[in-house]
Design an enzyme around this catalytic site. Structure first.
Site, PDB file in Angstrom:
ATOM      1  N   LYS A  99       0.818  -1.132   0.004  1.00  0.00           N
ATOM      2  CA  LYS A  99      -0.153  -0.102  -0.041  1.00  0.00           C
ATOM      3  C   LYS A  99       0.751   1.127  -0.037  1.00  0.00           C
ATOM      4  CE  LYS A  99      -2.106  -1.185   3.797  1.00  0.00           C
ATOM      5  NZ  LYS A  99      -1.294  -2.457   3.680  1.00  0.00           N
ATOM      6  N   GLY A 149       4.625  -0.989   8.790  1.00  0.00           N
ATOM      7  CA  GLY A 149       5.666  -0.201   8.234  1.00  0.00           C
ATOM      8  C   GLY A 149       5.431  -0.470   6.931  1.00  0.00           C
ATOM      9  N   HIS A 150       5.694   0.719   6.077  1.00  0.00           N
ATOM     10  CA  HIS A 150       5.495   0.870   4.810  1.00  0.00           C
ATOM     11  C   HIS A 150       6.757   0.916   4.220  1.00  0.00           C
ATOM     12  CE1 HIS A 150       1.197   2.094   5.045  1.00  0.00           C
ATOM     13  NE2 HIS A 150       1.273   0.903   4.903  1.00  0.00           N
ATOM     14  N   GLN A 195      -2.050  -1.771   7.313  1.00  0.00           N
ATOM     15  CA  GLN A 195      -2.278  -3.435   7.480  1.00  0.00           C
ATOM     16  C   GLN A 195      -3.304  -3.755   6.581  1.00  0.00           C
ATOM     17  OE1 GLN A 195      -3.371  -2.637  11.589  1.00  0.00           O
ATOM     18  NE2 GLN A 195      -1.341  -3.074  12.104  1.00  0.00           N
TER      19      GLN A 195
END
Ligand code: IMP
Length: 428
Positions: free
Chosen positions: A19, A43-44, A222
């Protein structure tokens, strides 16, 4: 590129769908990016000009200069992590234009992190395999009304009273004794002072932005299947990860939203225990884990890998009102001779064997379902160099078309690599 609408981006699987990159791209069409739930458990990972950034709290949109980034009231924030993230971004030369955090956002306290470990230990095989960041205990204090909000950090006597009361609860219930309330109140008041300039009423701010016609991007963290109500309870996380949280987690009503974009990884992964019907055995998931670099962005745990599951997607489409899909990591499938997709589950009932196409709520039932698969031909070409959808091999296009047909949701974006440039637009 796309259109200027108030858009919610959410994960349709167990999280880690990619995402961050989609949000980063869509940011170009929006003035404001808002996070509305979760905390530094999510975490991205973003790659911009070959440089990798792992954002845990500040919306990924911060990497696009001139954008306003907001942390909503539905998020839970570890202040130390937030301050570190701000400093890291500043040190990396990221222009830190406008950033704000809701006065109603709850704060993860050091005792929440301690309780996370205690509760996981208590739960035995019902544990969720949490990230141990104190997320669940912070949300449970919020719901039980023992929580500390950002605004409380600015009011020393209120902060001291609240910390004392919360610690009393945790001492009585869990025997937790190691924290000194006065010391904590002093420390957190000081940290609050550091962030004072960012703490505002974001509901008012966002409402004004809507009135001015400034498009807002709501950045989900998420995935739907670890939502506390609609996911694999009790193995998921403790917040609502579904699209409706974009409203409750920011202080805007449902009419503020124009579009809901669901992010789907071309296969499925999961970090943590619990049923995962389309999971591949360890020895068959090496290709996906290696090529997809499927290791947790926060915990570095190897992710469990499996095939795409349409039963999961149908559930996500329904509970989120998804309008469009972004399909990610399609390049990871290159080199697989056959690609399978689960389209239904077989379950054993008192009446005999039954085929179901919905996601069971009973985890014992879910653990025993037999996934039914359709097999697609794979492709050998490296597709990360493709710049247009038409350049994809026929087998890849067939795979994409078939998902679209089965779900009835248009796939507008296809991500074929980690970089910002690896994106194919479709039907726009
Ligand atoms: P918690 O959110 O740390 O309480 O963890 C609860 C469950 O959600 C665990 O199984 C985690 O592995 C999972 N989880 C939490 N955040 C993420 C995420 O960003 N991606 C994938 N799984 C997550």
């Amino acid at each position: 590129m796309l259109n200027h609408q108030n858009t919610v981006v959410i994960g349709t699987q167990f999280g880690d769908e990619g995402k961050g990159k989609i949000v980063d791209l869509l940011t170009a069409d929006h003035d404001i990016v808002v996070r509305f739930q979760a905390g530094n458990n999510a975490g991205h990972t973003l790659v911009v000009d070959g440089k990798q950034f792992i954002q845990k709290l500040i919306p990924s949109g911060i990497l696009n200069p001139g954008k306003i980034c907001v942390i909503g009231n539905g998020v839970v924030v570890d202040i130390n992590v937030l301050i570190e993230e701000i400093e890291n971004l500043q040190n990396a030369g990221v222009v830190f234009d406008e950033f704000m955090i809701s006065e109603r956002t709850h704060v993860i306290m050091p005792y929440h992190i301690e309780i996370d470990a205690i509760e996981e230990e208590m739960k035995g095989n019902l544990k969720a395999g949490t990230t141990k960041k104190g997320i669940g205990p912070c949300y449970s204090d919020k719901i039980a009304r023992f929580g500390i909000r950002m605004i409380d950090l600015l009011n020393k006597s209120m902060l001291a009273r609240k910390i004392k009361t919360a610690l009393l609860r945790h001492e009585r219930m869990l025997g937790l004794k190691k924290f000194d309330p006065d010391e904590l109140a002093e420390t957190y008041f000081r940290l609050g002072q550091q962030l004072q300039g960012y703490i505002i009423n974001i509901s008012v701010f966002l409402d004004k932005a809507l009135q001015k016609g400034q498009p807002i991007l709501f950045e989900g963290a998420q995935g739907t299947h670890i939502d506390v109500e609609h996911g694999i309870y009790p193995y998921g996380t403790s917040s609502n990860t579904v699209s409706a949280t974009a409203c409750t987690g920011t202080g805007l009503g449902p009419k503020a939203i124009d579009k809901i974009l669901g992010v789907v990884k071309a296969y499925t992964t999961r970090v943590g225990p619990g049923p995962f019907p389309a999971e591949l055995p360890q020895n068959q998931s090496t290709h996906l884990r290696k090529r997809g670099r499927e290791f947790g962005a926060v915990t570095n745990r190897p992710r469990r890998c499996g095939w795409l599951d349409l039963v999961m997607l149908r559930h996500s489409i329904r509970v989120n009102s998804i309008d469009e899909f972004a399909l990610t990591k399609i390049d990871v499938l290159s080199g697989m001779e056959k690609i399978r997709v689960c389209y239904a589950y077989k379950i054993q009932t008192d009446q005999g064997v039954e085929e179901i196409d919905h996601f069971p709520a009973d985890m014992d039932v879910l653990a025993k379902v037999t996934p039914l698969y359709v097999e697609h031909n794979g492709w050998t070409e490296d597709i990360s160099q493709c710049n247009h959808y038409d350049q994809l091999p026929t087998a890849a296009k067939n795979y994409i078309d078939w998902i679209e047909e089965q779900t009835g949701i248009p796939i507008r974006l296809i991500s074929n690599g980690a970089g910002r440039e690896n994106i194919l637009y479709r039907n726009i």
